[in-house]
Design a protein around this motif. Structure first.
Motif, short mmCIF file in Angstrom:
data_model
loop_
_atom_site.label_atom_id
_atom_site.label_comp_id
_atom_site.label_asym_id
_atom_site.label_seq_id
_atom_site.Cartn_x
_atom_site.Cartn_y
_atom_site.Cartn_z
N TYR A 51 36.22 -8.59 -0.73
CA TYR A 51 37.55 -8.35 -0.15
C TYR A 51 37.42 -8.18 1.37
N PHE A 52 38.17 -8.96 2.12
CA PHE A 52 38.20 -8.84 3.57
C PHE A 52 39.49 -8.12 3.97
N VAL A 53 39.35 -6.95 4.60
CA VAL A 53 40.51 -6.17 5.01
C VAL A 53 41.37 -7.00 5.95
N ASP A 54 42.65 -7.04 5.67
CA ASP A 54 43.64 -7.83 6.42
C ASP A 54 43.36 -9.33 6.36
N ASP A 62 31.41 -10.64 16.14
CA ASP A 62 32.41 -9.63 15.76
C ASP A 62 31.71 -8.34 15.34
N ARG A 63 32.34 -7.23 15.64
CA ARG A 63 31.87 -5.92 15.17
C ARG A 63 32.55 -5.66 13.82
N VAL A 64 31.72 -5.42 12.79
CA VAL A 64 32.23 -5.28 11.42
C VAL A 64 31.62 -4.06 10.74
N THR A 65 32.23 -3.70 9.61
CA THR A 65 31.66 -2.73 8.69
C THR A 65 31.67 -3.36 7.31
N GLY A 66 30.51 -3.39 6.69
CA GLY A 66 30.39 -3.90 5.33
C GLY A 66 30.16 -2.74 4.39
N PHE A 67 30.81 -2.78 3.25
CA PHE A 67 30.65 -1.74 2.24
C PHE A 67 29.96 -2.35 1.03
N TYR A 68 28.95 -1.65 0.52
CA TYR A 68 28.17 -2.13 -0.62
C TYR A 68 27.94 -0.98 -1.59
N VAL A 86 33.31 -5.03 0.22
CA VAL A 86 34.43 -5.04 1.17
C VAL A 86 33.85 -5.27 2.56
N MET A 87 34.52 -6.12 3.34
CA MET A 87 34.16 -6.32 4.74
C MET A 87 35.39 -6.03 5.60
N ALA A 88 35.17 -5.32 6.70
CA ALA A 88 36.27 -4.99 7.61
C ALA A 88 35.84 -5.30 9.03
N LYS A 89 36.69 -6.00 9.74
CA LYS A 89 36.47 -6.24 11.16
C LYS A 89 36.94 -4.99 11.88
N ASN A 90 36.06 -4.39 12.69
CA ASN A 90 36.41 -3.15 13.38
C ASN A 90 37.50 -3.43 14.41
N THR A 91 38.55 -2.63 14.36
CA THR A 91 39.71 -2.79 15.22
C THR A 91 40.04 -1.44 15.85
N LEU A 139 39.40 3.09 -3.88
CA LEU A 139 40.44 2.66 -2.96
C LEU A 139 39.84 2.16 -1.66
N ILE A 140 40.53 1.20 -1.05
CA ILE A 140 40.26 0.79 0.32
C ILE A 140 41.40 1.40 1.12
N VAL A 141 41.07 2.32 2.01
CA VAL A 141 42.10 3.06 2.76
C VAL A 141 42.03 2.64 4.22
N ILE A 142 43.18 2.23 4.76
CA ILE A 142 43.29 1.85 6.16
C ILE A 142 44.17 2.90 6.81
N TYR A 143 43.62 3.57 7.82
CA TYR A 143 44.34 4.69 8.43
C TYR A 143 44.04 4.80 9.91
N GLY A 144 44.84 5.60 10.58
CA GLY A 144 44.68 5.82 12.01
C GLY A 144 44.13 7.20 12.28
N PRO A 145 44.91 8.04 12.96
CA PRO A 145 44.41 9.37 13.30
C PRO A 145 44.25 10.25 12.06
N SER A 146 43.35 11.22 12.18
CA SER A 146 43.15 12.19 11.11
C SER A 146 42.89 13.55 11.74
N THR A 147 43.05 14.59 10.94
CA THR A 147 42.80 15.94 11.43
C THR A 147 41.31 16.14 11.61
N ARG A 148 40.93 17.22 12.29
CA ARG A 148 39.52 17.54 12.48
C ARG A 148 39.03 18.56 11.46
N SER A 149 39.80 18.74 10.41
CA SER A 149 39.42 19.70 9.37
C SER A 149 38.38 19.07 8.44
N ILE A 150 37.87 19.88 7.52
CA ILE A 150 36.97 19.36 6.50
C ILE A 150 37.61 19.68 5.16
#
Length: 163
Positions: A51-54, A62-68, A86-91, A139-150
């Motif tokens: 699965y290629f994100v987007d 290209d700068r990418v992240t591969g999940f295995y 899953v492969m994602a092009k870093n954006t 799940l494949i989760v695409i998100y932006g900002p997140s909190t700094r909590s744990i």
């Protein structure tokens, strides 16, 4: 439940990869070499089911992240060769996490908690709408900002459910 692991870096080479002895799958499988710039190199076997994100086209440079799946059997060769799930092009301003999310929508590594909004797009891998609860699934989760909590909390832009 798969043990998804990411590897990020710059694609240094993409070539055809034949499976079997009779050149089976010629052109359908690719070998994608990724260098993290810190001395580690990984070859991802990209299959027709990867699965290629987007649905982006990835090229050398290209700068990418591969999940295995870190629990899957792999050949003992160097550089390591993993089957890309899953492969994602870093954006910029977009993060991607692939993991199992439990009933509280927390990732299996305890690093991310999802807060679903009415604007969160939920899809199947084939692009069709997913209308059930995404909890207790990979799940494949695409998100932006997140909190700094744990765990960090985020409201994802898009969730792709891996059935």
């Amino acid at each position: 439940m798969m043990n998804f692991q990411p590897f990020s870096g710059i694609v240094t080479m993409i070539s055809d990869f034949a499976i079997g002895s009779n050149n089976e799958g010629a052109g359908c499988y690719k070998l994608m070499s990724v260098d993290n710039g810190r001395g580690s190199l990984v070859n991802f076997v990209v299959e027709p089911t990867t699965y290629f994100v987007d649905h982006v086209m990835i090229e050398a440079g290209d700068r990418v992240t591969g999940f295995y799946d870190a629990d899957a059997a792999v050949p003992l060769i160097f550089p390591p060769q993993f089957r890309a799930i899953v492969m994602a092009k870093n954006t910029p301003y977009q993060n991607v996490k692939v993991d199992y999310f439990n009933s509280r929508l927390e990732s299996s590594d305890g690093q991310l908690k999802l807060n679903i909004s009415p604007y969160t797009q939920m899809l199947l891998q084939n692009g069709q709408a997913f209308t059930n609860n995404p909890a207790n699934r990979n799940l494949i989760v695409i998100y932006g900002p997140s909190t700094r909590s744990i765990p960090a909390q985020t409201t994802p832009y898009k969730i792709i459910v891996m059935c």
